[in-house]
Motif scaffolding. Sequence first.
Motif, short mmCIF file in Angstrom:
data_model
loop_
_atom_site.label_atom_id
_atom_site.label_comp_id
_atom_site.label_asym_id
_atom_site.label_seq_id
_atom_site.Cartn_x
_atom_site.Cartn_y
_atom_site.Cartn_z
N LYS A 223 -0.62 13.02 -15.97
CA LYS A 223 -0.80 12.26 -14.74
C LYS A 223 -1.46 13.13 -13.67
CE LYS A 223 3.02 8.99 -15.36
NZ LYS A 223 4.24 8.39 -14.75
N GLN A 224 -2.18 12.48 -12.76
CA GLN A 224 -2.77 13.16 -11.62
C GLN A 224 -2.45 12.34 -10.36
OE1 GLN A 224 -7.18 12.76 -11.36
NE2 GLN A 224 -6.97 11.59 -13.29
N PHE A 225 -2.52 12.99 -9.21
CA PHE A 225 -2.23 12.28 -7.97
C PHE A 225 -3.31 11.25 -7.68
CE2 PHE A 225 0.62 15.84 -6.62
CZ PHE A 225 1.73 15.05 -6.35
N VAL A 226 -2.89 10.05 -7.36
CA VAL A 226 -3.76 9.03 -6.79
C VAL A 226 -3.23 8.73 -5.40
CG1 VAL A 226 -4.56 6.64 -6.93
CG2 VAL A 226 -4.41 8.03 -9.01
N VAL A 227 -4.07 8.93 -4.40
CA VAL A 227 -3.67 8.70 -3.01
C VAL A 227 -4.07 7.27 -2.66
CG1 VAL A 227 -3.88 9.48 -0.63
CG2 VAL A 227 -4.05 11.13 -2.51
N THR A 228 -3.08 6.43 -2.40
CA THR A 228 -3.30 5.00 -2.24
C THR A 228 -2.83 4.52 -0.87
OG1 THR A 228 -2.96 4.67 -4.61
CG2 THR A 228 -2.85 2.72 -3.21
N SER A 229 -3.70 3.81 -0.18
CA SER A 229 -3.35 3.13 1.07
C SER A 229 -3.44 1.63 0.85
CB SER A 229 -4.27 3.56 2.21
OG SER A 229 -4.11 4.93 2.51
N VAL A 230 -2.47 0.92 1.37
CA VAL A 230 -2.42 -0.54 1.23
C VAL A 230 -2.34 -1.17 2.61
CG1 VAL A 230 -1.13 -2.50 0.32
CG2 VAL A 230 -1.33 -0.42 -1.03
N ASN A 231 -3.28 -2.05 2.91
CA ASN A 231 -3.30 -2.74 4.19
C ASN A 231 -3.21 -4.25 3.93
OD1 ASN A 231 -3.45 -2.95 7.00
ND2 ASN A 231 -5.66 -3.21 6.97
N VAL A 232 -2.16 -4.88 4.44
CA VAL A 232 -1.98 -6.33 4.29
C VAL A 232 -2.44 -7.00 5.58
CG1 VAL A 232 -0.36 -8.20 3.84
CG2 VAL A 232 -0.03 -5.98 2.73
N GLU A 233 -3.57 -7.70 5.51
CA GLU A 233 -4.10 -8.43 6.66
C GLU A 233 -3.52 -9.84 6.70
OE1 GLU A 233 -6.32 -7.41 8.96
OE2 GLU A 233 -7.65 -5.88 8.08
N ARG A 234 -3.70 -10.49 7.88
CA ARG A 234 -3.14 -11.84 8.10
C ARG A 234 -1.63 -11.81 7.87
NH1 ARG A 234 -7.02 -15.94 7.84
NH2 ARG A 234 -5.48 -17.37 6.99
N TYR A 235 -1.01 -10.77 8.39
CA TYR A 235 0.41 -10.54 8.17
C TYR A 235 1.18 -11.07 9.37
CZ TYR A 235 4.71 -7.89 7.28
OH TYR A 235 6.02 -7.52 7.04
N PHE A 236 2.07 -12.01 9.15
CA PHE A 236 2.81 -12.59 10.27
C PHE A 236 4.30 -12.70 9.98
CE2 PHE A 236 0.63 -15.68 7.70
CZ PHE A 236 1.58 -16.62 7.36
N ARG A 237 4.81 -11.80 9.14
CA ARG A 237 6.26 -11.73 8.93
C ARG A 237 6.90 -10.95 10.07
NH1 ARG A 237 7.70 -10.68 2.62
NH2 ARG A 237 9.69 -10.20 3.61
N MET A 238 8.12 -11.32 10.43
CA MET A 238 8.83 -10.63 11.50
C MET A 238 9.86 -9.64 10.98
SD MET A 238 7.54 -11.48 14.39
CE MET A 238 8.77 -10.97 15.58
N ASP A 239 10.03 -9.55 9.65
CA ASP A 239 10.99 -8.60 9.10
C ASP A 239 10.27 -7.33 8.64
OD1 ASP A 239 9.65 -9.97 7.07
OD2 ASP A 239 11.26 -9.64 5.62
N ASP A 240 11.03 -6.28 8.36
CA ASP A 240 10.47 -5.02 7.89
C ASP A 240 10.29 -5.08 6.37
OD1 ASP A 240 10.30 -3.80 10.36
OD2 ASP A 240 12.35 -3.04 10.27
N TYR A 241 9.05 -5.33 5.96
CA TYR A 241 8.75 -5.51 4.54
C TYR A 241 8.21 -4.25 3.90
CZ TYR A 241 6.14 -7.28 0.47
OH TYR A 241 5.64 -7.47 -0.78
N TYR A 242 7.89 -3.22 4.69
CA TYR A 242 7.11 -2.11 4.17
C TYR A 242 7.85 -1.28 3.14
CZ TYR A 242 9.33 -0.34 8.49
OH TYR A 242 10.20 -0.07 9.52
N SER A 243 9.16 -1.14 3.24
CA SER A 243 9.91 -0.39 2.23
C SER A 243 9.82 -1.09 0.88
CB SER A 243 11.37 -0.23 2.65
OG SER A 243 12.10 0.47 1.68
#
Length: 321
Positions: A223-243
């Motif tokens: 395995k090798q490191f893959v550096v991944t960023s995830v951006n969710v657009e049109r996001y309108f939830r009021m709870d903490d979903y990121y975890s």
Amino acid sequence: MADTFVSDFQVRSLAGEPCAAVSVRNLSTNLYAASDAWGRKCTVAPQPCLISAEVHFKQPFGTAAANDQLGADTVHYGNLSKAILQRMKRFTVPREQEQEQEQKQSGNGNGDHSVQENNNNNFSLAYVIHDLWVGLTGWAHFGSVKEEEKPFLDISSIRFLSLTVTLPKASLLGDGVSMTCSQFFKNGPGEKMRENLISASLKIHNLKVPTLVGVNPHERRAKQFVVTSVNVERYFRMDDYYSELEGVVVKALEESSYETLEALGAHLAEKILEPDHRKDHTKWQVHIRMEKPTAVPLADCPIVEVRAGYGFPAPGRPATS
């Protein structure tokens, strides 16, 4: 409400290149709100928080440029910083202390009721940035926070506004989590403001996960490191979903056996957009950015980006073996 949301790219494209702008980047404070990297509410111990604001004006700097004096055609970045920190004070003390202060103010008839409590007295990241938006503009970006009569900014002179609240310690394997709200103010103050284009997005920055991916024989052995960023657009939830979102992404990367980042990115998008993870939010747009730092010796890294979800065709990918 979901139909009024677009991506941040669309908002910025319609707002166009600014003729004049004032920004504050990474204003630092602490936060007894939102969730930490393990999904626990930060009601007892604070977490660090960075706030950025970007204001574009409809007209060039007039008085400020001609007379070297601040006027209504600009906003003092020092006062903008103070206004942000003042608004954030309600989230920078333990919740118990804030409730005591509210009770004292309420007893004197001077209570500030612009912030409405969640049922469990725990404020999410979305709630924090939403309340900051109300304090600066005087009205709700989304949700149900009461509008205010005397905001800090004069919206009639502003063409575009963007706020970002970043939690640098809210990710276990990444560089933090952020939420961004933006708006293109086509119309002036009043009810027609709700016709203006708005965006909200949730981003996990630079997850570093050992991943089996690559077409070369040596890349299939370890395995090798893959550096991944995830951006969710049109996001309108009021709870903490990121975890929860980070868990979905990390699991998919750890189980990968793909040869290409393109196929891996499509797989990640499918996992994020599964109904079990996104609930009823069928209009999300997901932007995934993947880097392989060790893949090309003479470059920092190769980068592959994938967009999927609302407004984008489903990315095709080969079947897993």
